[in-house]
Scaffold this motif. Structure first.
Motif, PDB file in Angstrom:
ATOM      1  N   SER A 105       6.068  -5.759 -15.992  1.00  0.00           N
ATOM      2  CA  SER A 105       7.768  -4.873 -15.750  1.00  0.00           C
ATOM      3  C   SER A 105       7.304  -3.474 -16.417  1.00  0.00           C
ATOM      4  O   SER A 105       7.989  -2.675 -16.513  1.00  0.00           O
ATOM      5  CB  SER A 105       8.522  -5.855 -16.775  1.00  0.00           C
ATOM      6  OG  SER A 105       7.574  -6.367 -17.710  1.00  0.00           O
ATOM      7  N   LYS A 108       8.134   2.055 -11.932  1.00  0.00           N
ATOM      8  CA  LYS A 108       8.837   1.854 -10.271  1.00  0.00           C
ATOM      9  C   LYS A 108       9.075   0.458 -10.177  1.00  0.00           C
ATOM     10  O   LYS A 108       8.708  -0.271  -8.352  1.00  0.00           O
ATOM     11  CB  LYS A 108       8.714   3.350  -9.568  1.00  0.00           C
ATOM     12  CG  LYS A 108       9.325   4.311  -9.617  1.00  0.00           C
ATOM     13  CD  LYS A 108       9.165   5.441  -8.972  1.00  0.00           C
ATOM     14  CE  LYS A 108       9.570   6.619  -9.258  1.00  0.00           C
ATOM     15  NZ  LYS A 108       8.751   8.005  -8.800  1.00  0.00           N
ATOM     16  N   THR A 109       8.526  -0.021 -10.212  1.00  0.00           N
ATOM     17  CA  THR A 109       8.156  -1.569 -10.746  1.00  0.00           C
ATOM     18  C   THR A 109       8.913  -2.688 -11.603  1.00  0.00           C
ATOM     19  O   THR A 109       9.489  -2.784 -12.467  1.00  0.00           O
ATOM     20  CB  THR A 109       5.938  -2.296 -10.497  1.00  0.00           C
ATOM     21  OG1 THR A 109       5.742  -1.374  -9.662  1.00  0.00           O
ATOM     22  CG2 THR A 109       6.397  -3.033 -10.523  1.00  0.00           C
ATOM     23  N   LYS A 110       9.020  -4.144 -10.340  1.00  0.00           N
ATOM     24  CA  LYS A 110      10.908  -4.547 -10.969  1.00  0.00           C
ATOM     25  C   LYS A 110       9.760  -6.443 -10.707  1.00  0.00           C
ATOM     26  O   LYS A 110      10.061  -6.281  -9.865  1.00  0.00           O
ATOM     27  CB  LYS A 110      11.853  -4.094 -10.956  1.00  0.00           C
ATOM     28  CG  LYS A 110      13.344  -5.317 -11.719  1.00  0.00           C
ATOM     29  CD  LYS A 110      13.786  -4.754 -10.978  1.00  0.00           C
ATOM     30  CE  LYS A 110      14.805  -5.981 -11.870  1.00  0.00           C
ATOM     31  NZ  LYS A 110      16.554  -5.275 -11.846  1.00  0.00           N
ATOM     32  N   VAL A 132       8.154  -9.503  -7.161  1.00  0.00           N
ATOM     33  CA  VAL A 132       7.895  -7.383  -8.226  1.00  0.00           C
ATOM     34  C   VAL A 132       8.790  -6.754  -7.171  1.00  0.00           C
ATOM     35  O   VAL A 132       8.746  -7.296  -5.204  1.00  0.00           O
ATOM     36  CB  VAL A 132       6.892  -7.069  -8.143  1.00  0.00           C
ATOM     37  CG1 VAL A 132       6.456  -8.340  -9.521  1.00  0.00           C
ATOM     38  CG2 VAL A 132       5.604  -7.283  -7.853  1.00  0.00           C
ATOM     39  N   GLU A 133       9.834  -6.363  -6.455  1.00  0.00           N
ATOM     40  CA  GLU A 133       9.721  -4.653  -6.307  1.00  0.00           C
ATOM     41  C   GLU A 133       9.210  -3.506  -6.555  1.00  0.00           C
ATOM     42  O   GLU A 133       9.597  -3.566  -7.388  1.00  0.00           O
ATOM     43  CB  GLU A 133      11.672  -5.116  -5.895  1.00  0.00           C
ATOM     44  CG  GLU A 133      12.154  -3.996  -5.323  1.00  0.00           C
ATOM     45  CD  GLU A 133      13.038  -3.926  -4.775  1.00  0.00           C
ATOM     46  OE1 GLU A 133      13.469  -3.811  -3.475  1.00  0.00           O
ATOM     47  OE2 GLU A 133      13.929  -4.610  -5.765  1.00  0.00           O
ATOM     48  N   SER A 134       8.525  -2.830  -6.090  1.00  0.00           N
ATOM     49  CA  SER A 134       8.012  -1.686  -6.466  1.00  0.00           C
ATOM     50  C   SER A 134       8.187  -0.503  -5.236  1.00  0.00           C
ATOM     51  O   SER A 134       7.884  -1.447  -4.059  1.00  0.00           O
ATOM     52  CB  SER A 134       6.421  -2.165  -6.959  1.00  0.00           C
ATOM     53  OG  SER A 134       6.004  -0.893  -6.928  1.00  0.00           O
ATOM     54  N   LEU A 168       5.157   1.101  -4.902  1.00  0.00           N
ATOM     55  CA  LEU A 168       3.814   0.951  -4.978  1.00  0.00           C
ATOM     56  C   LEU A 168       3.706   0.093  -3.436  1.00  0.00           C
ATOM     57  O   LEU A 168       4.394  -0.448  -3.154  1.00  0.00           O
ATOM     58  CB  LEU A 168       2.970   0.035  -5.760  1.00  0.00           C
ATOM     59  CG  LEU A 168       3.030   0.576  -6.776  1.00  0.00           C
ATOM     60  CD1 LEU A 168       2.101  -0.321  -8.240  1.00  0.00           C
ATOM     61  CD2 LEU A 168       2.503   2.385  -6.791  1.00  0.00           C
ATOM     62  N   MET A 188      -0.613  -1.775  -5.256  1.00  0.00           N
ATOM     63  CA  MET A 188      -0.260  -3.135  -5.824  1.00  0.00           C
ATOM     64  C   MET A 188      -1.554  -3.832  -5.859  1.00  0.00           C
ATOM     65  O   MET A 188      -1.805  -4.381  -7.255  1.00  0.00           O
ATOM     66  CB  MET A 188       0.607  -3.734  -5.310  1.00  0.00           C
ATOM     67  CG  MET A 188       1.103  -4.816  -5.594  1.00  0.00           C
ATOM     68  SD  MET A 188       1.902  -4.507  -7.329  1.00  0.00           S
ATOM     69  CE  MET A 188       3.193  -4.055  -7.126  1.00  0.00           C
TER      70      MET A 188
END
Length: 164
Positions: free
Chosen positions: A26, A30-32, A60-62, A64, A69
């Motif tokens: 977290s 730019k990663t959630k 996760v959403e990113s 990257l 990742m």
């Protein structure tokens, strides 16, 4: 891009290791972290003479790319002090890119979907919790559970909080 990350640990405070690993994701720019499975206690696979594992999966959403990742996973493992003494040995933290949305990768250092995820009850059961229909990012995985022998798994009924 969305990813499924598998996490496992069998050294130290296993529950806390997983909580801190999810928190570390977290903090990546730019990663959630979108959602997590519960914790599962699982028997070791490949090398049996070690402590039981705690495992989970999280989404996760990113922005990257997959190799980036992977770099995040390896960096977080290193931050926890992971040492790779021998294959399938005890580990304080193991993070794997299991699946990537709309993406497959086959390089020397990364394969997505993970090449052995379909053989691991400790990945498939938490994944099924996140995707009850048995399909994640177009990959049908539920049927693989029928072919796995052994690999005891116990739901710990412990949720992992997502922190911002």
């Amino acid at each position: 891009m969305k990813y499924i990350i598998g996490v496992g640990t069998n050294i130290g405070d296993r529950e806390q290791n997983i909580r801190q690993a999810v928190r570390a994701f977290s903090l990546v720019p730019k990663t959630k972290v979108l959602r997590t499975s519960k914790l599962y206690e699982t028997e070791p696979v490949g090398y049996a003479a070690q402590e039981e594992f705690y495992n989970a999966c999280f989404e996760v959403e990113s922005v990257l790319e997959p190799h980036e990742m992977l770099g995040v996973c390896l960096g977080i493992e290193a931050g926890f002090g992971r040492h790779r003494e021998f294959k399938n040995g005890p580990r304080i933290l193991d993070l794997d890119v299991i699946l990537a949305e709309d993406c497959t990768v086959h390089t020397d250092n990364l394969t997505v979907p993970h090449p052995r995820f379909h053989e691991r009850r400790f990945v498939l059961i938490p994944l099924l919790e996140l995707f009850p229909e048995g399909v994640a990012y177009g990959v049908a995985f539920k049927q693989y559970l029928l072919g796995i022998k052994g690999q005891a798994i116990k739901e710990m009924n412990v949720a992992i909080a997502i922190t911002e």
